[in-house]
Design a protein around this motif. Sequence first.
Motif, PDB file in Angstrom:
ATOM      1  N   ARG A   6      38.733  33.251  27.437  1.00 22.94           N
ATOM      2  CA  ARG A   6      39.309  33.320  28.784  1.00 22.94           C
ATOM      3  C   ARG A   6      39.515  34.774  29.209  1.00 22.94           C
ATOM      4  O   ARG A   6      39.323  35.135  30.378  1.00 22.94           O
ATOM      5  N   LYS A   7      39.880  35.619  28.251  1.00 24.17           N
ATOM      6  CA  LYS A   7      40.071  37.033  28.535  1.00 24.17           C
ATOM      7  C   LYS A   7      38.761  37.684  28.964  1.00 24.17           C
ATOM      8  O   LYS A   7      38.720  38.481  29.911  1.00 24.17           O
ATOM      9  N   MET A   8      37.658  37.336  28.276  1.00 23.17           N
ATOM     10  CA  MET A   8      36.341  37.882  28.616  1.00 23.17           C
ATOM     11  C   MET A   8      35.919  37.434  30.014  1.00 23.17           C
ATOM     12  O   MET A   8      35.344  38.205  30.785  1.00 23.17           O
ATOM     13  N   MET A   9      36.195  36.173  30.354  1.00 17.62           N
ATOM     14  CA  MET A   9      35.846  35.663  31.675  1.00 17.62           C
ATOM     15  C   MET A   9      36.639  36.387  32.764  1.00 17.62           C
ATOM     16  O   MET A   9      36.095  36.750  33.812  1.00 17.62           O
ATOM     17  N   LYS A  10      37.914  36.624  32.497  1.00 16.49           N
ATOM     18  CA  LYS A  10      38.740  37.337  33.477  1.00 16.49           C
ATOM     19  C   LYS A  10      38.293  38.792  33.614  1.00 16.49           C
ATOM     20  O   LYS A  10      38.325  39.357  34.709  1.00 16.49           O
ATOM     21  N   GLN A  11      37.870  39.372  32.511  1.00 11.76           N
ATOM     22  CA  GLN A  11      37.375  40.754  32.565  1.00 11.76           C
ATOM     23  C   GLN A  11      36.117  40.837  33.424  1.00 11.76           C
ATOM     24  O   GLN A  11      35.947  41.780  34.202  1.00 11.76           O
ATOM     25  N   ALA A  12      35.241  39.821  33.283  1.00 10.82           N
ATOM     26  CA  ALA A  12      34.026  39.786  34.105  1.00 10.82           C
ATOM     27  C   ALA A  12      34.388  39.713  35.592  1.00 10.82           C
ATOM     28  O   ALA A  12      33.825  40.431  36.423  1.00 10.82           O
ATOM     29  N   GLN A  13      35.341  38.849  35.913  1.00 17.16           N
ATOM     30  CA  GLN A  13      35.764  38.712  37.309  1.00 17.16           C
ATOM     31  C   GLN A  13      36.402  40.008  37.810  1.00 17.16           C
ATOM     32  O   GLN A  13      36.173  40.433  38.951  1.00 17.16           O
ATOM     33  N   LYS A  14      37.207  40.641  36.950  1.00 12.46           N
ATOM     34  CA  LYS A  14      37.879  41.890  37.322  1.00 12.46           C
ATOM     35  C   LYS A  14      36.873  42.995  37.613  1.00 12.46           C
ATOM     36  O   LYS A  14      37.090  43.856  38.475  1.00 12.46           O
ATOM     37  N   LYS A  15      35.746  42.962  36.905  1.00  8.67           N
ATOM     38  CA  LYS A  15      34.716  43.977  37.101  1.00  8.67           C
ATOM     39  C   LYS A  15      33.750  43.611  38.237  1.00  8.67           C
ATOM     40  O   LYS A  15      32.723  44.256  38.413  1.00  8.67           O
ATOM     41  N   GLY A  16      34.051  42.544  38.954  1.00 11.81           N
ATOM     42  CA  GLY A  16      33.271  42.212  40.143  1.00 11.81           C
ATOM     43  C   GLY A  16      32.095  41.289  39.911  1.00 11.81           C
ATOM     44  O   GLY A  16      31.232  41.153  40.790  1.00 11.81           O
TER      45      GLY A  16
ATOM     46  N   ASP B  26      28.116  43.506  42.844  1.00 12.52           N
ATOM     47  CA  ASP B  26      27.914  44.356  44.023  1.00 12.52           C
ATOM     48  C   ASP B  26      28.311  45.770  43.616  1.00 12.52           C
ATOM     49  O   ASP B  26      29.496  46.146  43.666  1.00 12.52           O
ATOM     50  N   LEU B  27      27.332  46.551  43.181  1.00 15.22           N
ATOM     51  CA  LEU B  27      27.606  47.880  42.654  1.00 15.22           C
ATOM     52  C   LEU B  27      28.155  48.833  43.718  1.00 15.22           C
ATOM     53  O   LEU B  27      29.018  49.667  43.436  1.00 15.22           O
ATOM     54  N   ARG B  28      27.640  48.715  44.940  1.00 14.33           N
ATOM     55  CA  ARG B  28      28.115  49.586  46.010  1.00 14.33           C
ATOM     56  C   ARG B  28      29.586  49.324  46.308  1.00 14.33           C
ATOM     57  O   ARG B  28      30.394  50.267  46.447  1.00 14.33           O
ATOM     58  N   ALA B  29      29.965  48.045  46.390  1.00 10.78           N
ATOM     59  CA  ALA B  29      31.365  47.701  46.657  1.00 10.78           C
ATOM     60  C   ALA B  29      32.252  48.172  45.509  1.00 10.78           C
ATOM     61  O   ALA B  29      33.361  48.684  45.741  1.00 10.78           O
ATOM     62  N   ARG B  30      31.746  48.021  44.296  1.00 10.84           N
ATOM     63  CA  ARG B  30      32.517  48.465  43.130  1.00 10.84           C
ATOM     64  C   ARG B  30      32.636  49.988  43.116  1.00 10.84           C
ATOM     65  O   ARG B  30      33.691  50.534  42.758  1.00 10.84           O
ATOM     66  N   TYR B  31      31.582  50.679  43.516  1.00 11.69           N
ATOM     67  CA  TYR B  31      31.625  52.142  43.570  1.00 11.69           C
ATOM     68  C   TYR B  31      32.661  52.609  44.602  1.00 11.69           C
ATOM     69  O   TYR B  31      33.476  53.507  44.321  1.00 11.69           O
TER      70      TYR B  31
ATOM     71  N   MET C   4      30.773  41.719  30.708  1.00 10.40           N
ATOM     72  CA  MET C   4      30.899  40.368  30.129  1.00 10.40           C
ATOM     73  C   MET C   4      30.329  39.269  31.030  1.00 10.40           C
ATOM     74  O   MET C   4      30.922  38.206  31.186  1.00 10.40           O
ATOM     75  N   PRO C   5      29.150  39.480  31.641  1.00 10.99           N
ATOM     76  CA  PRO C   5      28.642  38.493  32.599  1.00 10.99           C
ATOM     77  C   PRO C   5      28.191  37.182  31.958  1.00 10.99           C
ATOM     78  O   PRO C   5      28.219  36.134  32.604  1.00 10.99           O
ATOM     79  N   ALA C   6      27.776  37.224  30.689  1.00  6.73           N
ATOM     80  CA  ALA C   6      27.270  36.012  30.045  1.00  6.73           C
ATOM     81  C   ALA C   6      28.355  34.942  29.942  1.00  6.73           C
ATOM     82  O   ALA C   6      28.068  33.738  30.025  1.00  6.73           O
ATOM     83  N   TYR C   7      29.604  35.360  29.757  1.00  4.13           N
ATOM     84  CA  TYR C   7      30.697  34.393  29.617  1.00  4.13           C
ATOM     85  C   TYR C   7      30.857  33.553  30.885  1.00  4.13           C
ATOM     86  O   TYR C   7      30.957  32.323  30.832  1.00  4.13           O
TER      87      TYR C   7
END
Length: 401
Positions: free
Chosen positions: A175-185, A239-244, A326-329
Amino acid sequence: MYEFKIGINPTEHDRFVQGHPLCNLLQSASWAKVKDNWGSEIVGAYKDGELVASSLVLVRPLPAGFSMLYTPRGPIMDYSNKELVQFFMDNLKKLGKQKRALFAKMDPTIIYKDIQMDREEIPNPLAQEVITNLEQAGAKYQGLTMEMSATIQPRFQANIYKADFSEEQLSKSTRKMMKQAQKKGVTVRMGHVELVEDFAKMIQLTTERQQISLRDSDYFKKLLNIYPEQSFIMLAEVDLRARYDETKARHDKNQQDLANLKENQVKKRHNLEELEFSLTRELAELEENIAASGEKAVVAGALAITFGTTSEILYAGMDDRYKRYMPAYLTWYEAINECFERGCESCNMGGLEGSLNDGLIKFKSNFNPTINEFIGEFDLPVNKLLFKASEYAYKLKKGKK
């Protein structure tokens, strides 16, 4: 009395397979279209006008005009019915003679034992009876092989059951890995043929990284078109531009906070300087990724097909440059969940080595699967004179792959 028929109607066959406990995608009538470099027949046994055993049989040409038959994850029947097993094997052998087959290979989805992730083993008390019935019907048992390369289909698979799967049932670390993926966009979207090219790139990157041979975009299109209503692709993107832009705003604010610090705020300065280092590094990485991938990057993908109450995630891949995201999760979670939303009771994550200590199980264990260990392969000799030589040649060829 049983009656054997060649050329069973595909719809009738699929209906029978989908309603059977041994249901498997590889026994769907349409799988013959996937394996269109082989010949095929659908054969079955009737009792009192009712279909009681059925099988897609693939026919592979061999040198000198010979062939071999293969029933992928089949045949589908009640293997505890000794009379039915004998009848089906006798007639499969007759079909083999018509096709000039040296032997017929089969690998039914009979579980030898289930293995839980805590390594608790649950044996199938009927497994030995099935093995005995097939052997007495003339099939040669290939035994409890351990390596994936030893059989056409894996003898071990990671299979998730609907009752064991929900976000709440996943481990804290998953669950932590999934949340990290979401946090990173990371966001995940579902599609079909229109996503093939992007998905194929993920598979290509995976094959290069793992030095294995998978499939190309034409093959994925073929699968999706053969199973138009039962297949889907799940694609993860960033979305790399939005994340940047977001990171740049945080970086600018952090620099302002640093400039406004008083001399005696030593601890806060230390924290802000650490954040400065982290944000500067992330901005440089994002600039590099935008230059390589564009403003929106596809970072992971999975392709799944449902059949009856079963489903298979046949292919999955990831861009290793984004592994910290962590996109695979998220991708696997959404793909598995979609299969269950479509009415499936199980989702096969794919094969494993029998040692159960390879890299595949480490990731797959995040989703609380049960390891199904199947009884394995059987060969039914058709041409007894040439069978032994052909068996040796077949094993030699498998060993070289």
